[in-house]
Design an enzyme around this catalytic site. Structure first.
Site, PDB file in Angstrom:
ATOM      1  N   CYS A 175       0.848  -1.202   0.000  1.00  0.00           N
ATOM      2  CA  CYS A 175       0.000   0.000   0.000  1.00  0.00           C
ATOM      3  C   CYS A 175       0.875   1.241   0.000  1.00  0.00           C
ATOM      4  O   CYS A 175       1.076   1.877   1.040  1.00  0.00           O
ATOM      5  CB  CYS A 175      -0.923  -0.002   1.210  1.00  0.00           C
ATOM      6  SG  CYS A 175      -2.120  -1.334   1.189  1.00  0.00           S
TER       7      CYS A 175
ATOM      8  N   CYS B 235      -5.428  -7.405   6.663  1.00  0.00           N
ATOM      9  CA  CYS B 235      -4.926  -6.391   5.745  1.00  0.00           C
ATOM     10  C   CYS B 235      -6.098  -5.534   5.322  1.00  0.00           C
ATOM     11  O   CYS B 235      -7.196  -6.044   5.101  1.00  0.00           O
ATOM     12  CB  CYS B 235      -4.319  -7.111   4.542  1.00  0.00           C
ATOM     13  SG  CYS B 235      -4.124  -6.062   3.099  1.00  0.00           S
TER      14      CYS B 235
ATOM     15  N   TYR C 190      -7.448 -10.146 -25.141  1.00  0.00           N
ATOM     16  CA  TYR C 190      -6.956 -10.377 -23.775  1.00  0.00           C
ATOM     17  C   TYR C 190      -8.180 -10.553 -22.856  1.00  0.00           C
ATOM     18  O   TYR C 190      -8.307  -9.883 -21.836  1.00  0.00           O
ATOM     19  CB  TYR C 190      -6.090  -9.216 -23.277  1.00  0.00           C
ATOM     20  CG  TYR C 190      -5.006  -8.770 -24.237  1.00  0.00           C
ATOM     21  CD1 TYR C 190      -3.733  -9.347 -24.186  1.00  0.00           C
ATOM     22  CD2 TYR C 190      -5.240  -7.775 -25.185  1.00  0.00           C
ATOM     23  CE1 TYR C 190      -2.737  -8.934 -25.059  1.00  0.00           C
ATOM     24  CE2 TYR C 190      -4.247  -7.358 -26.063  1.00  0.00           C
ATOM     25  CZ  TYR C 190      -2.996  -7.933 -25.999  1.00  0.00           C
ATOM     26  OH  TYR C 190      -2.014  -7.523 -26.862  1.00  0.00           O
TER      27      TYR C 190
ATOM     28  N   GLU D 241      -7.682 -15.089 -25.951  1.00  0.00           N
ATOM     29  CA  GLU D 241      -6.991 -15.181 -24.655  1.00  0.00           C
ATOM     30  C   GLU D 241      -5.945 -16.299 -24.730  1.00  0.00           C
ATOM     31  O   GLU D 241      -6.173 -17.335 -25.329  1.00  0.00           O
ATOM     32  CB  GLU D 241      -8.045 -15.473 -23.567  1.00  0.00           C
ATOM     33  CG  GLU D 241      -7.535 -15.987 -22.246  1.00  0.00           C
ATOM     34  CD  GLU D 241      -6.624 -15.017 -21.513  1.00  0.00           C
ATOM     35  OE1 GLU D 241      -6.960 -13.818 -21.423  1.00  0.00           O
ATOM     36  OE2 GLU D 241      -5.561 -15.469 -21.032  1.00  0.00           O
TER      37      GLU D 241
ATOM     38  N   CYS E 223      -4.199  -1.370 -17.101  1.00  0.00           N
ATOM     39  CA  CYS E 223      -3.858  -1.281 -15.678  1.00  0.00           C
ATOM     40  C   CYS E 223      -2.487  -0.641 -15.516  1.00  0.00           C
ATOM     41  O   CYS E 223      -1.904  -0.690 -14.443  1.00  0.00           O
ATOM     42  CB  CYS E 223      -3.911  -2.667 -15.036  1.00  0.00           C
ATOM     43  SG  CYS E 223      -2.885  -3.868 -15.870  1.00  0.00           S
TER      44      CYS E 223
HETATM   45  N1  SAH Z   1     -10.340  -8.757 -19.845  1.00  0.00           N
HETATM   46  C1  SAH Z   1     -10.183  -9.689 -18.780  1.00  0.00           C
HETATM   47  C2  SAH Z   1      -8.706 -10.048 -18.464  1.00  0.00           C
HETATM   48  C3  SAH Z   1      -7.726  -8.920 -18.417  1.00  0.00           C
HETATM   49  S1  SAH Z   1      -6.148  -9.353 -17.739  1.00  0.00           S
HETATM   50  C4  SAH Z   1     -10.885  -9.204 -17.540  1.00  0.00           C
HETATM   51  O1  SAH Z   1     -11.190  -8.032 -17.426  1.00  0.00           O
HETATM   52  O2  SAH Z   1     -11.151 -10.014 -16.646  1.00  0.00           O
HETATM   53  C5  SAH Z   1      -5.181  -9.664 -19.134  1.00  0.00           C
HETATM   54  C6  SAH Z   1      -5.394 -11.029 -19.752  1.00  0.00           C
HETATM   55  O3  SAH Z   1      -4.526 -11.105 -20.877  1.00  0.00           O
HETATM   56  C7  SAH Z   1      -5.049 -12.233 -18.862  1.00  0.00           C
HETATM   57  O4  SAH Z   1      -6.155 -13.093 -18.829  1.00  0.00           O
HETATM   58  C8  SAH Z   1      -3.853 -12.899 -19.585  1.00  0.00           C
HETATM   59  O5  SAH Z   1      -3.893 -14.306 -19.486  1.00  0.00           O
HETATM   60  C9  SAH Z   1      -4.056 -12.444 -21.004  1.00  0.00           C
HETATM   61  N2  SAH Z   1      -2.867 -12.387 -21.854  1.00  0.00           N
HETATM   62  C10 SAH Z   1      -1.611 -12.039 -21.512  1.00  0.00           C
HETATM   63  N3  SAH Z   1      -0.808 -12.012 -22.586  1.00  0.00           N
HETATM   64  C11 SAH Z   1      -1.576 -12.357 -23.651  1.00  0.00           C
HETATM   65  C12 SAH Z   1      -1.331 -12.499 -25.041  1.00  0.00           C
HETATM   66  N4  SAH Z   1      -0.114 -12.291 -25.544  1.00  0.00           N
HETATM   67  N5  SAH Z   1      -2.364 -12.847 -25.837  1.00  0.00           N
HETATM   68  C13 SAH Z   1      -3.598 -13.046 -25.335  1.00  0.00           C
HETATM   69  N6  SAH Z   1      -3.899 -12.929 -24.029  1.00  0.00           N
HETATM   70  C14 SAH Z   1      -2.897 -12.588 -23.191  1.00  0.00           C
END
Ligand code: SAH
Length: 382
Positions: A16, A90, A243, A264, A339
């Site tokens: 934190c 926490c 992703y 994904e 993020c």
């Molecule tokens: N949109 C989702 C996950 C976001 S986190 C949600 O909001 O819940 C980012 C995601 O990207 C993770 O699930 C990870 O496994 C995936 N990821 C990471 N590198 C990647 C790549 N090269 N190609 C496809 N997915 C990937």
């Protein structure tokens, strides 16, 4: 609102980073950070904070070890070290999860089981991971062990359930590698069905131990609603959810789209995503297990057409293969959830040099007290 000062391990834990600021000051700090990194692209909307910014984490993990006197302790790794900082409760973690981890500490002692030491390969328990569905009330406990052997397994599981009847599933995950990753590959379900269910934006999701799932469900709803507001779908669009994790954003978007494709890399997450589509009876969606960059290159090569791209890459941001194929696919809209504003700035820079303009950027505070900030950006094709 005043931040809860005085976490006894704040310095050593380091999780934190902003805990000495009031919550209002934290939000001002994050807004300023977004303006500094992303303000050159467009006006930054005021960050959306939490009303009750405590105990928001639905996923809690603790590493186990023994101190010099042989006491079992559990907590987080001190930044850049192998030392474990003991954590009992926490301010960011779910309270029930912390209580369950406390019970596991006690049970280890009474069952005369030892934490696993990866250097000597002695001992048993390495980590405990707890996931809780805030709306469903379901709780998953994963006991990550250094050995496959689990002495007195049945009575240990029974004792844990007796102390916490609210637990709905318990798993053993075996991780005997020398790694900082918490979970190993092999998983044994000890109680329940190995998954938990959770509700998000009115949809039902099943979540496995290994799949990524947003850790702050309250703010995730805020974030997804913003993303869809930016996408402003009419029911006619072909949408790519890149992703996509367990498919949450894409499934949420499907009701307003013609068709959605989710991409994904993590196979467990893709399986969950497919199961989640069935569970919610959403038929206009398909999930592909692939590297998002490679998938985009292939889509661009075969001349596919996509109207809207929703993307939510990990902290490292997207890659050149993805972004340059995005230019070839030329969707009218891109909604970029991030993020990490630093990598988002880098990727937005590339896209704005190549035919896109950034219309809106909305920061959302997904991780109060830490210096992380989530942003969603809307880009339009010029
Ligand atoms: N949109 C989702 C996950 C976001 S986190 C949600 O909001 O819940 C980012 C995601 O990207 C993770 O699930 C990870 O496994 C995936 N990821 C990471 N590198 C990647 C790549 N090269 N190609 C496809 N997915 C990937």
């Amino acid at each position: 609102m005043q931040s809860k000062h005085g976490c006894p391990v704040a310095k050593r834990c380091g999780g934190c980073q902003l805990q000495n600021l009031t919550y209002a000051e934290q939000l001002r700090y994050k807004q300023a950070k977004c303006i500094r990194l992303l303000g050159k692209f467009c006006k930054i909307s005021p960050i959306i904070g939490m009303e009750e910014p405590y105990h928001y984490r639905n996923k809690v993990q603790a590493a186990f070890t023994q101190d010099r006197r042989g006491n079992i302790i559990s907590g987080v790794y001190q930044a850049a070290s192998h030392k474990i900082v003991p954590v009992e409760d926490c301010m960011t973690e779910d309270k029930t999860a912390d209580e369950i981890i406390g019970t596991v500490r006690k049970l280890l002692k009474s069952f005369k089981l030892k934490p696993y030491n990866p250097d000597t390969r002695q001992g048993f328990l390495r980590h405990v991971l707890v996931k809780r569905g805030f709306k469903s009330g379901q709780i998953m406990v994963v006991l990550v062990t250094g050995t496959r052997e689990f002495p007195k397994r049945r009575s240990f599981v029974n004792a844990l359930l007796q102390a916490h009847p609210e637990i709905t599933t318990i798993l053993q995950n075996i991780n005997n590698r020398r790694t900082s990753m918490v979970l190993g590959n092999e998983e044994i379900v000890l109680y329940g069905d190995g998954k938990i269910e959770e509700e998000l934006c009115g949809l039902h999701f099943r979540i496995s131990a290994k799949a990524f799932y947003q850790i702050n469900p309250t703010q995730t709803e805020v974030l997804y609603k913003k993303a869809l507001e930016f996408a402003n779908l009419t029911g006619k669009e072909t949408v790519l959810d890149a992703y996509c994790g367990t498919g949450t954003i894409g499934l949420f978007a499907a009701k307003d789209a013609e068709f959605v494709v989710g991409v994904e890399l993590n196979g467990d997450a893709v399986q969950d995503a497919r199961e989640n589509a069935k569970r919610n009876q959403i038929k206009n969606i398909r999930f592909v297990k692939a590297d998002a960059g490679e998938f985009m290159v292939e889509a661009a090569r075969s001349g596919e057409s996509v109207d809207v791209v929703l993307m939510d890459p990990p902290r490292a941001g997207s890659d050149k293969a993805f972004l340059s194929s995005l230019l070839t696919l030329a969707p009218k809209k891109v909604v970029y959830i991030s993020c990490n504003p630093e990598t988002q700035a880098r990727d937005l820079f590339f896209l704005t040099k190549n035919g896109y303009t950034v219309k809106k950027i909305q920061p959302v505070d997904m991780f109060p007290h830490t210096n992380h900030v989530e942003t969603v950006a809307l880009l339009l094709k010029k």
